[in-house]
Write a protein that holds these residues in place. Structure first.
Motif, mmCIF file in Angstrom:
data_model
loop_
_atom_site.group_PDB
_atom_site.id
_atom_site.type_symbol
_atom_site.label_atom_id
_atom_site.label_comp_id
_atom_site.label_asym_id
_atom_site.label_seq_id
_atom_site.Cartn_x
_atom_site.Cartn_y
_atom_site.Cartn_z
ATOM 1 N N THR A 63 0.833 -1.206 0.000
ATOM 2 C CA THR A 63 0.000 0.000 0.000
ATOM 3 C C THR A 63 0.865 1.251 0.000
ATOM 4 O OG1 THR A 63 -1.654 -1.212 1.256
ATOM 5 C CG2 THR A 63 -1.865 1.178 1.200
ATOM 6 N N ARG A 64 1.915 1.247 0.811
ATOM 7 C CA ARG A 64 2.803 2.419 0.872
ATOM 8 C C ARG A 64 3.547 2.608 -0.444
ATOM 9 N NH1 ARG A 64 3.318 7.146 1.345
ATOM 10 N NH2 ARG A 64 5.335 7.969 1.914
ATOM 11 N N ILE A 65 3.973 1.518 -1.058
ATOM 12 C CA ILE A 65 4.644 1.618 -2.364
ATOM 13 C C ILE A 65 3.686 2.215 -3.389
ATOM 14 C CG2 ILE A 65 5.616 0.278 -4.273
ATOM 15 C CD1 ILE A 65 6.726 -1.666 -2.171
ATOM 16 N N PHE A 66 2.445 1.748 -3.389
ATOM 17 C CA PHE A 66 1.438 2.269 -4.313
ATOM 18 C C PHE A 66 1.226 3.759 -4.098
ATOM 19 C CE2 PHE A 66 -3.096 3.324 -4.921
ATOM 20 C CZ PHE A 66 -3.152 3.226 -6.298
ATOM 21 N N HIS A 67 1.074 4.190 -2.832
ATOM 22 C CA HIS A 67 0.845 5.613 -2.559
ATOM 23 C C HIS A 67 2.067 6.463 -2.936
ATOM 24 C CE1 HIS A 67 -3.098 5.242 -0.900
ATOM 25 N NE2 HIS A 67 -2.704 4.366 0.023
ATOM 26 N N ARG A 68 3.271 5.932 -2.740
ATOM 27 C CA ARG A 68 4.469 6.679 -3.147
ATOM 28 C C ARG A 68 4.523 6.839 -4.662
ATOM 29 N NH1 ARG A 68 10.134 5.162 -0.638
ATOM 30 N NH2 ARG A 68 10.672 6.730 -2.176
ATOM 31 N N LEU A 69 4.139 5.806 -5.402
ATOM 32 C CA LEU A 69 4.136 5.921 -6.866
ATOM 33 C C LEU A 69 3.157 6.998 -7.318
ATOM 34 C CD1 LEU A 69 4.216 2.195 -8.038
ATOM 35 C CD2 LEU A 69 6.041 3.874 -8.219
ATOM 36 N N VAL A 70 1.989 7.028 -6.702
ATOM 37 C CA VAL A 70 0.975 8.005 -7.102
ATOM 38 C C VAL A 70 1.389 9.414 -6.701
ATOM 39 C CG1 VAL A 70 -1.411 8.723 -6.724
ATOM 40 C CG2 VAL A 70 -0.890 6.319 -7.083
#
Length: 107
Positions: A63-70
């Motif tokens: 989830t954190r990786i996804f939010h960092r990408l966005v």
């Protein structure tokens, strides 16, 4: 023929080919399609490699990786695609770094 078409979800031409030939032709393998995650794979790999040295509680979740990408990269990717890539790539990175647990078989 129509019943075979409906049952197998193929066209009448495919049914005709199958009925006319002794051995059916093997299905064509399609090349893998490009995904939205392809452009961000180096970024995700970098995050996962940096997490190898981090304490357990400070590692990135999917989830954190996804939010960092966005947030940081303006990525237009789905969470599911990121999750699938991370699930497949994380064990590979562990093996590459030599930190993967040894496989053991106990009879």
């Amino acid at each position: 023929m129509r019943e075979l078409e409906r049952k197998h979800g193929v066209t009448w031409r495919s049914v005709r080919k199958a009925l006319d030939s002794f051995r059916p032709e093997p299905r064509k393998k399609l090349p893998p399609r490009a995904t939205g995650v392809d452009r961000y794979k180096p970024v995700i790999d970098g995050i996962l490699r940096a997490d190898l040295d981090a304490p357990r509680k400070q590692r990135h979740t999917v989830t954190r990786i996804f939010h960092r990408l966005v947030e940081e990269h303006g990525a237009d990717v789905s969470y599911g695609m990121v999750r699938c890539y991370v699930a497949a790539r994380k064990p590979e990175i562990l093996v590459e770094s030599g930190k993967a647990p040894l496989e053991a078989f106990v009879p």
